[in-house]
Design an enzyme around this catalytic site. Structure first.
Site, PDB file in Angstrom:
ATOM      1  N   HIS A 120       0.754  -1.208  -0.095  1.00 50.76           N
ATOM      2  CA  HIS A 120       0.137   0.122   0.013  1.00 50.76           C
ATOM      3  C   HIS A 120       0.963   1.166  -0.030  1.00 50.76           C
ATOM      4  CE1 HIS A 120      -2.872   3.020   0.806  1.00 50.76           C
ATOM      5  NE2 HIS A 120      -3.872   1.890   0.892  1.00 50.76           N
ATOM      6  N   TYR A 146      -7.588  10.608   4.836  1.00 49.39           N
ATOM      7  CA  TYR A 146      -7.688  11.584   5.847  1.00 49.39           C
ATOM      8  C   TYR A 146      -8.760  12.775   5.379  1.00 49.39           C
ATOM      9  CZ  TYR A 146      -3.246   9.270   7.215  1.00 49.39           C
ATOM     10  OH  TYR A 146      -2.302   8.354   7.854  1.00 49.39           O
ATOM     11  N   PRO A 177      -2.207   6.766  17.797  1.00 51.03           N
ATOM     12  CA  PRO A 177      -2.414   5.843  16.451  1.00 51.03           C
ATOM     13  C   PRO A 177      -2.110   6.541  15.053  1.00 51.03           C
ATOM     14  CG  PRO A 177      -4.387   6.015  17.767  1.00 51.03           C
ATOM     15  CD  PRO A 177      -3.474   6.656  18.444  1.00 51.03           C
ATOM     16  N   LYS A 190       2.489   3.834  14.100  1.00 46.49           N
ATOM     17  CA  LYS A 190       3.745   3.634  14.406  1.00 46.49           C
ATOM     18  C   LYS A 190       3.982   2.367  15.392  1.00 46.49           C
ATOM     19  CE  LYS A 190       6.219   6.805  11.896  1.00 46.49           C
ATOM     20  NZ  LYS A 190       6.390   6.450  10.604  1.00 46.49           N
ATOM     21  N   TYR A 202       6.465   8.986   7.215  1.00 50.69           N
ATOM     22  CA  TYR A 202       5.350   8.217   7.158  1.00 50.69           C
ATOM     23  C   TYR A 202       5.525   6.863   7.409  1.00 50.69           C
ATOM     24  CZ  TYR A 202       0.248   7.497   5.947  1.00 50.69           C
ATOM     25  OH  TYR A 202      -1.217   6.955   5.978  1.00 50.69           O
TER      26      TYR A 202
END
Ligand code: APR
Length: 389
Positions: A68, A198, A290, A294, A386
Site C-alpha cells: 500500500h 484523511y 495511532p 507507528k 510516514y
C-alpha cells in the site's frame, strides 16, 4: 530470560532469543485464543518487514500482506493524493492485520520449541536492581507462582507489570495528552477508497484505512468523554459520509460495525528504557498515538535491538550493545513521536487547552496542508517519515 507479554514485541524477542540459543519463557496474561483474535493495528513499514525477514519471520506477511502506498487528503472543496510509495525513499506499507502477525510469530516460536504460559499474569517484578530478578505471577484461578531469571523484558504494554514495578524515581515518564479523542471503528465492509483517507472537516477529522478486502477501519474525531454506545450504525455512516465528503467523491461501502472504541490520543515515553535487569519494550517503553501507525513498527525494531544486546551479553560476555539499548531505541521513539505529533496537528483543529485553541493555530494548519499539497520537498519529507522509522 523471562518475557512478559505475547504481543508483537514479546513474540519477536522470544523468537530471536530462541534462535540465538538463549533459554526463555513468555508469560502472557490472556488465553491463546484471545491473543490470536485481538484486532489491533495493521500497517507495517517496509523496514519492519525487513527486520522480520532477516530472522525468517516474514513468511505470512510476504504471502498475504497487501502493499500500500497512497494516501488521500480530503479538505474543503478539494482533495489530493500523495503517492508516498514513489516519494521520499520510495517505500510502502504492507497491510497485514496485527492478530495475523501475532499468530504467525506464535506458531514460529512454538515450532522452534519456545516455552510460553498463557493465562499467567505477571503481578510484580522484584529485585530488578540486582542480577536475579523475580517475577511474581498468578494463573487464571488466582494461584500464585514465581519465575527467576537473569533478565526480564517488559513487553506487557502500558498497563503491564513491568511499568508498575519500576521504583519511584528510577525512570522518567514524559507524557502528552493531545486533547483529541477518536472513535475507532471496525466495519465489516470492503474499503471505500484505494488509499488511506484523511478527511479534514469543520466537524472534525475522519479517517479510512483498508484492513483486508472485507474489513475496513474508520476513525471519527469525537468530543472528549463521548461514549461509544451513543453512536448508532446509521449515525456513524452518516457522519463518515459527511466528513469524507462522499457526495463529492463517491459513496462509502457500508456494512455492520463490529468494533467501536473511544481512544484519547495520548503519548508517553519512559526514559531510560532499563532499570537494572528489567528492560521496557514496545508499548511498555512508550505509547504513541495511532495517528501515524507507528506502534507495532517500533515494537518490532526495539525487540530486535534488545535481542542483539542480550545475545552479545549472554553468549559473548559483551555488555556494550545491551548498555546502548535504551539510547538506540529512544532515538527511534522520539523521531516517531515527533512525526506523530505533526500528523495530529495536521489532522485536527487545535484542541482547546493544548496550544490555546486559537484561530491563529487553525490558519497555520491550513497553511501546513497547502505546503503538503504543493511542495515536493515537503511531500518527500512526509513520505520518508510516514513509512520510515
Ligand atoms: N502479565 C502478562 N502479560 C501481560 C500483562 C501482565 N501483567 N499485562 C499485559 N500483558 C500482555 C497483554 O495481554 C498483551 O498480549 O502483554 C501483551 C502486550 O501486547 P501489545 O499490547 O500488543 O503490546 P506490544 O507487544 O508492545 O505491541 C505494541 O502493537 O497494536 C500495536 O497499539 C499496539 O502499539 C502497540 C503495538
Amino acid at each position: 530470560m523471562v518475557i512478559l507479554g505475547a504481543g508483537p514485541a514479546g513474540l519477536v524477542l522470544g523468537n530471536l532469543l530462541l534462535a540465538a540459543g538463549i533459554d526463555c519463557v513468555i508469560l502472557e496474561r490472556s488465553a491463546r485464543e484471545h491473543v490470536q483474535a485481538r484486532a489491533r493495528a495493521g500497517y507495517l513499514a517496509e523496514h519492519t518487514v525487513r527486520v522480520l525477514d532477516r530472522h525468517g519471520l516474514a513468511e505470512g506477511v510476504r504471502r498475504r500482506g497487501q502493499r500500500h502506498g497512497v494516501c488521500e487528503f480530503r479538505t474543503e472543496g478539494d482533495r489530493f493524493r500523495l503517492d508516498y510509495g514513489l516519494l521520499g525513499k520510495g517505500e510502502q506499507h504492507i497491510v497485514y492485520p496485527q492478530h495475523e502477525l501475532v499468530t504467525d510469530l506464535l506458531a514460529h516460536y512454538l515450532a522452534a520449541g519456545g516455552r510460553i504460559r498463557f493465562e499467567a499474569e505477571a503481578v510484580e517484578v522484584r529485585g530488578a536492581d540486582g542480577t536475579r530478578p523475580v517475577v511474581e505471577v498468578r494463573d487464571a484461578d488466582g494461584r500464585p507462582g514465581r519465575w527467576r531469571a537473569r533478565y526480564v523484558a517488559g513487553c506487557d504494554g502500558r498497563h503491564g507489570a513491568a511499568r508498575r514495578s519500576l521504583p519511584a524515581g528510577a525512570v522518567r515518564r514524559h507524557q502528552r495528552d493531545h486533547g483529541v479523542t477518536w472513535l475507532g471503528l471496525l466495519a465489516e465492509a470492503p474499503p471505500s477508497l484505494d488509499a488511506v483517507g484523511y478527511a479534514i472537516h469543520p466537524r472534525g477529522f475522519a479517517g479510512h484505512m483498508a484492513r483486508s478486502p472485507e474489513v475496513t477501519r474508520y476513525y471519527l474525531q469525537v468530543a472528549r468523554g463521548s461514549a461509544a454506545e451513543v453512536w448508532s450504525e446509521d449515525r456513524i455512516w452518516e457522519e463518515l459520509a459527511l466528513r469524507l465528503r462522499a457526495a463529492d467523491h463517491g459513496p462509502l461501502r457500508c456494512g455492520p460495525i463490529s468494533q467501536r472504541t473511544v481512544v484519547d490520543l495520548e503519548s508517553d515515553v519512559l526514559e531510560p528504557l532499563r532499570h537494572g535487569s528489567l528492560f521496557l519494550v514496545g508499548d511498555a517503553a512508550g505509547l504513541i498515538s495511532p495517528s501515524a501507525a507507528k506502534g507495532a513498527n517500533l515494537a518490532v525494531v526495539e525487540a530486535e535491538i534488545l535481542a542483539l544486546g542480550l545475545t552479545a551479553a549472554l553468549r559473548h560476555s559483551d555488555p556494550a550493545p545491551l548498555d546502548r539499548y535504551s539510547a538506540r531505541c529512544l532515538a527511534y521513539i522520539w523521531r516517531a513521536q515527533e512525526f506523530s505529533q505533526w500528523m495530529i496537528r495536521l489532522l485536527h483543529a487545535d484542541p482547546e487547552g493544548v496550544d490555546g485553541g486559537s484561530l491563529f493555530q487553525d490558519r497555520l494548519r491550513h497553511s501546513r496542508i497547502e505546503t503538503l499539497r504543493t511542495s515536493r520537498t515537503q511531500q518527500d519529507w512526509f513520505a520518508e517519515n510516514y513509512v520510515g522509522l
